[in-house]
Scaffold this active site. Structure first.
Site, PDB file in Angstrom:
ATOM      1  N   TYR A   1       0.461  -2.370 -12.103  1.00  0.00           N
ATOM      2  CA  TYR A   1      -0.941  -2.494 -12.495  1.00  0.00           C
ATOM      3  C   TYR A   1      -1.187  -1.946 -13.909  1.00  0.00           C
ATOM      4  O   TYR A   1      -2.272  -1.457 -14.203  1.00  0.00           O
ATOM      5  CB  TYR A   1      -1.865  -1.823 -11.463  1.00  0.00           C
ATOM      6  CG  TYR A   1      -1.599  -2.330 -10.049  1.00  0.00           C
ATOM      7  CD1 TYR A   1      -1.917  -3.638  -9.697  1.00  0.00           C
ATOM      8  CD2 TYR A   1      -1.005  -1.509  -9.096  1.00  0.00           C
ATOM      9  CE1 TYR A   1      -1.644  -4.114  -8.420  1.00  0.00           C
ATOM     10  CE2 TYR A   1      -0.743  -1.978  -7.820  1.00  0.00           C
ATOM     11  CZ  TYR A   1      -1.067  -3.273  -7.480  1.00  0.00           C
ATOM     12  OH  TYR A   1      -0.799  -3.737  -6.211  1.00  0.00           O
TER      13      TYR A   1
ATOM     14  N   CYS B   1     -13.966   0.387 -28.480  1.00  0.00           N
ATOM     15  CA  CYS B   1     -15.309   0.819 -28.839  1.00  0.00           C
ATOM     16  C   CYS B   1     -16.108   1.047 -27.564  1.00  0.00           C
ATOM     17  O   CYS B   1     -17.024   0.294 -27.235  1.00  0.00           O
ATOM     18  CB  CYS B   1     -15.951  -0.238 -29.725  1.00  0.00           C
ATOM     19  SG  CYS B   1     -17.402   0.389 -30.539  1.00  0.00           S
ATOM     20  N   GLU B   2     -15.691   2.054 -26.803  1.00  0.00           N
ATOM     21  CA  GLU B   2     -16.328   2.347 -25.527  1.00  0.00           C
ATOM     22  C   GLU B   2     -15.979   3.778 -25.118  1.00  0.00           C
ATOM     23  O   GLU B   2     -14.806   4.154 -25.111  1.00  0.00           O
ATOM     24  CB  GLU B   2     -15.839   1.335 -24.467  1.00  0.00           C
ATOM     25  CG  GLU B   2     -16.846   1.175 -23.396  1.00  0.00           C
ATOM     26  CD  GLU B   2     -16.692  -0.046 -22.497  1.00  0.00           C
ATOM     27  OE1 GLU B   2     -16.543  -1.180 -22.999  1.00  0.00           O
ATOM     28  OE2 GLU B   2     -16.750   0.163 -21.291  1.00  0.00           O
TER      29      GLU B   2
ATOM     30  N   GLY C   1       0.780  -1.225   0.000  1.00  0.00           N
ATOM     31  CA  GLY C   1       0.000   0.000   0.000  1.00  0.00           C
ATOM     32  C   GLY C   1       0.810   1.273   0.000  1.00  0.00           C
ATOM     33  O   GLY C   1       0.239   2.368  -0.001  1.00  0.00           O
TER      34      GLY C   1
ATOM     35  N   TYR D   1     -10.297   3.361 -11.744  1.00  0.00           N
ATOM     36  CA  TYR D   1     -10.178   4.083 -10.465  1.00  0.00           C
ATOM     37  C   TYR D   1     -10.112   5.598 -10.666  1.00  0.00           C
ATOM     38  O   TYR D   1      -9.757   6.321  -9.734  1.00  0.00           O
ATOM     39  CB  TYR D   1      -8.905   3.678  -9.718  1.00  0.00           C
ATOM     40  CG  TYR D   1      -8.573   2.210  -9.739  1.00  0.00           C
ATOM     41  CD1 TYR D   1      -9.392   1.294  -9.087  1.00  0.00           C
ATOM     42  CD2 TYR D   1      -7.444   1.744 -10.393  1.00  0.00           C
ATOM     43  CE1 TYR D   1      -9.080  -0.058  -9.105  1.00  0.00           C
ATOM     44  CE2 TYR D   1      -7.131   0.401 -10.405  1.00  0.00           C
ATOM     45  CZ  TYR D   1      -7.949  -0.492  -9.765  1.00  0.00           C
ATOM     46  OH  TYR D   1      -7.639  -1.820  -9.789  1.00  0.00           O
TER      47      TYR D   1
ATOM     48  N   ARG E   1      -6.237   1.684 -15.146  1.00  0.00           N
ATOM     49  CA  ARG E   1      -6.324   2.489 -13.920  1.00  0.00           C
ATOM     50  C   ARG E   1      -7.152   3.777 -14.091  1.00  0.00           C
ATOM     51  O   ARG E   1      -7.960   4.100 -13.224  1.00  0.00           O
ATOM     52  CB  ARG E   1      -4.927   2.803 -13.364  1.00  0.00           C
ATOM     53  CG  ARG E   1      -4.104   1.540 -13.065  1.00  0.00           C
ATOM     54  CD  ARG E   1      -2.846   1.808 -12.265  1.00  0.00           C
ATOM     55  NE  ARG E   1      -3.179   2.134 -10.902  1.00  0.00           N
ATOM     56  CZ  ARG E   1      -3.113   3.330 -10.369  1.00  0.00           C
ATOM     57  NH1 ARG E   1      -2.681   4.354 -11.105  1.00  0.00           N
ATOM     58  NH2 ARG E   1      -3.458   3.538  -9.136  1.00  0.00           N
TER      59      ARG E   1
ATOM     60  N   GLU F   1       5.228  -5.623   2.254  1.00  0.00           N
ATOM     61  CA  GLU F   1       4.809  -6.304   1.018  1.00  0.00           C
ATOM     62  C   GLU F   1       4.323  -5.335  -0.065  1.00  0.00           C
ATOM     63  O   GLU F   1       3.165  -5.377  -0.483  1.00  0.00           O
ATOM     64  CB  GLU F   1       3.684  -7.275   1.399  1.00  0.00           C
ATOM     65  CG  GLU F   1       3.333  -8.305   0.389  1.00  0.00           C
ATOM     66  CD  GLU F   1       2.268  -9.215   0.973  1.00  0.00           C
ATOM     67  OE1 GLU F   1       2.651 -10.231   1.567  1.00  0.00           O
ATOM     68  OE2 GLU F   1       1.072  -8.898   0.866  1.00  0.00           O
ATOM     69  N   PRO F   2       5.166  -4.448  -0.510  1.00  0.00           N
ATOM     70  CA  PRO F   2       4.715  -3.482  -1.518  1.00  0.00           C
ATOM     71  C   PRO F   2       4.648  -4.093  -2.911  1.00  0.00           C
ATOM     72  O   PRO F   2       5.415  -5.011  -3.239  1.00  0.00           O
ATOM     73  CB  PRO F   2       5.820  -2.419  -1.481  1.00  0.00           C
ATOM     74  CG  PRO F   2       7.044  -3.176  -1.068  1.00  0.00           C
ATOM     75  CD  PRO F   2       6.585  -4.305  -0.189  1.00  0.00           C
ATOM     76  N   GLY F   3       3.732  -3.573  -3.695  1.00  0.00           N
ATOM     77  CA  GLY F   3       3.711  -3.873  -5.118  1.00  0.00           C
ATOM     78  C   GLY F   3       4.118  -2.607  -5.852  1.00  0.00           C
ATOM     79  O   GLY F   3       5.236  -2.449  -6.342  1.00  0.00           O
TER      80      GLY F   3
HETATM   81  N1  LLP Z   1      -0.499  -7.142  -0.286  1.00  0.00           N
HETATM   82  C1  LLP Z   1      -1.798  -7.440  -0.415  1.00  0.00           C
HETATM   83  C2  LLP Z   1      -2.385  -8.485   0.393  1.00  0.00           C
HETATM   84  C3  LLP Z   1      -2.588  -6.741  -1.335  1.00  0.00           C
HETATM   85  O1  LLP Z   1      -3.885  -7.035  -1.440  1.00  0.00           O
HETATM   86  C4  LLP Z   1      -1.995  -5.748  -2.142  1.00  0.00           C
HETATM   87  C5  LLP Z   1      -2.772  -5.040  -3.145  1.00  0.00           C
HETATM   88  C6  LLP Z   1      -0.620  -5.481  -1.965  1.00  0.00           C
HETATM   89  C7  LLP Z   1       0.096  -6.184  -1.025  1.00  0.00           C
HETATM   90  C8  LLP Z   1       0.122  -4.468  -2.767  1.00  0.00           C
HETATM   91  O2  LLP Z   1      -0.441  -3.207  -2.720  1.00  0.00           O
HETATM   92  P1  LLP Z   1       0.417  -1.978  -3.311  1.00  0.00           P
HETATM   93  O3  LLP Z   1       1.681  -1.907  -2.503  1.00  0.00           O
HETATM   94  O4  LLP Z   1       0.714  -2.288  -4.738  1.00  0.00           O
HETATM   95  O5  LLP Z   1      -0.465  -0.807  -3.163  1.00  0.00           O
HETATM   96  N2  LLP Z   1      -5.011  -2.435  -9.087  1.00  0.00           N
HETATM   97  C9  LLP Z   1      -4.980  -1.377  -8.091  1.00  0.00           C
HETATM   98  C10 LLP Z   1      -4.310  -1.813  -6.834  1.00  0.00           C
HETATM   99  C11 LLP Z   1      -4.945  -3.034  -6.193  1.00  0.00           C
HETATM  100  C12 LLP Z   1      -4.192  -3.523  -5.025  1.00  0.00           C
HETATM  101  C13 LLP Z   1      -4.791  -4.746  -4.443  1.00  0.00           C
HETATM  102  N3  LLP Z   1      -4.001  -5.298  -3.418  1.00  0.00           N
HETATM  103  C14 LLP Z   1      -4.325  -0.133  -8.698  1.00  0.00           C
HETATM  104  O6  LLP Z   1      -3.989  -0.136  -9.875  1.00  0.00           O
HETATM  105  O7  LLP Z   1      -4.157   0.878  -8.016  1.00  0.00           O
END
Ligand code: LLP
Length: 419
Positions: free
Chosen positions: A377, A342-343, A232, A316, A312, A273-275
């Site tokens: 994403y 087409c949207e 997050g 969102y 995105r 746990e960042p993405g």
């Molecule tokens: N860990 C868990 C259990 C999660 O559910 C998520 C994201 C993350 C880590 C990583 O979150 P981050 O660090 O990337 O914010 N598609 C959306 C984001 C959905 C995230 C869902 N879970 C977007 O494009 O903003």
């Protein structure tokens, strides 16, 4: 504040010519430096004693970008991997990660997951109590983690808020103790506690998460040996957005860990746990202007990237910077940047709340545009809607570009289909 993107304009133009557009291009150096920034902050504060220990481990939430070469790059920097589906577990195994090093964080165990877990000792992070008997059948005696929903959520948008009553995620906090008992009766052992309340949160939100971990740890009791602060961590998508306070985040969870260690009288390992944080800024989406036109007073640039390549903005209302690769002289004009689908909702130029025109310098058909910060994403949420083949992906490492995913062909689109 934002650093200018790490890409060479001529190289991007050459890549667009060679591989066509839309095209994702990633910079390996940006990913490595984000890992380093987080690692440095995770050591905060650099004093001795319990508070000198930040996160012991960075785990990449591969849902943000699960391309094989990106995962390999991250694993080479020492980052661990999280998976949320059987497919993501297979991807982690394919880059050579040992099963015991992978976590599987989910709220369901579907048939694919049960099959993979029966053959590979991946650590499950369970978000629903019904997963417990199912897990006990395929991994008898397993150690597992629980994901707690603390009853509140946070995040940049309702759809990415993962705590509270309006989110399906995690075990409701008042049921955590019962879940631990249930696991014990099934011969399972709860050794980890995980929390993730949303993506793109603020300072108060992670303070509350840290506190919820302390409360949750008391419910789990003496079998607990690991905690995860979840992901997050936000990144600045706009020029004027400040950087996230990594040190304050690390400090909040360092305090939580210290309290848990005092409560349970044992050392506790801690993960983050960042993405998005690790990969968002590494990627750009190159797209070509296919047409320009006025719809009454509104000016449109129609490009070959759309919500099939970056969902995105449509999903969102997320803001992404968009700029011409080479700026033409002349006054800027409010421009709707829209895709080929087409949207009507296929608009990339969201203002953060709704689709909107964006001031852009003059554009002509054939010009290349750059959509910034798509490393998280972007490709992982791409679709084949309107039978658009998935784009190619290129990774630039030390100035050298490498094709890491070939553009799909029209034959690929129909490969699995039958008469
Ligand atoms: N860990 C868990 C259990 C999660 O559910 C998520 C994201 C993350 C880590 C990583 O979150 P981050 O660090 O990337 O914010 N598609 C959306 C984001 C959905 C995230 C869902 N879970 C977007 O494009 O903003």
């Amino acid at each position: 504040m934002h650093a200018p993107h790490a890409f060479d304009t001529d190289l991007l133009a050459e890549l667009a010519r060679r591989h066509g557009t839309p095209l994702y291009v990633y910079d390996a150096g940006t990913i490595r430096s984000q890992v380093e920034r987080l690692r440095a902050a995770a050591r905060y504060p650099p004093s001795s004693g319990a508070l000198g220990r930040g996160f012991d481990r960075i785990r990449f939430a591969q849902k943000a970008n699960s391309s094989h070469a990106i995962l390999r790059l991250l694993v080479e920097t020492g980052v661990a991997l999280d998976a949320v589906s059987a497919g993501e577990i297979q991807r982690a195994l394919a880059v050579g990660v040992a099963p015991g090093e992978i976590t599987f964080c989910a709220d369901v165990l579907d048939a694919g997951a049960l099959e993979v877990l029966a053959g590979a000792a991946v650590t499950v992070v369970a978000g629903s109590r019904d997963m417990l008997p199912q897990l006990a059948r395929v991994q008898p005696g397993a150690k597992l983690w629980l994901r707690v929903n603390p009853g509140y959520g946070a995040g940049g948008h309702a759809k990415v808020t993962t705590g509270g009553e309006h989110s399906k995620h995690g075990i409701w906090h008042t049921e955590l103790g019962a879940a631990v008992q249930q696991a014990r009766h099934l011969g399972l052992e709860v050794t980890g506690l995980h929390i993730h309340v949303g993506s793109g949160f603020g300072a108060e939100d992670f303070q509350a998460s840290a506190h919820a971990l302390v409360e949750g740890a008391r419910c789990v009791g003496p079998s607990l040996s690991s905690i995860s602060a979840g992901g997050g961590l936000p990144v600045p998508y706009r020029d004027d957005e400040p950087e996230f306070d990594l040190a304050a985040h690390a400090r909040a969870f360092a305090h939580a860990r210290e309290q848990i260690e005092l409560d349970l009288r044992r050392p506790i390992a801690m993960e983050v746990e960042p993405g998005r944080f690790l990969v968002a800024q590494s990627g750009v989406l190159l797209t070509t202007v296919q047409a320009t036109k006025f719809q009454g007073r509104e000016y449109y640039a129609l490009v070959d990237a759309g919500f099939h390549t970056l969902v995105r903005p449509a999903m969102y209302a997320a803001f992404h910077r968009i700029e011409p690769l080479v700026k033409r002289p002349g006054a800027t004009r409010p421009t709707w940047v829209a895709g080929p689908l087409c949207e009507t909702g296929d608009v990339l130029s969201s203002d953060g709340a709704r689709p909107a025109a964006r001031p852009l310098s003059p554009l002509e058909v054939g010009d290349l545009l750059l959509v910034r910060d798509v490393g998280a994403y972007g490709s992982s949420m791409a679709s084949r809607y309107n039978s658009q083949p998935l784009p190619a992906e290129v990774l630039i490492d030390q100035g050298r570009p490498r094709l890491i995913r070939a553009r799909e062909t029209f034959a690929d689109l129909m490969r699995q289909e039958r008469e």
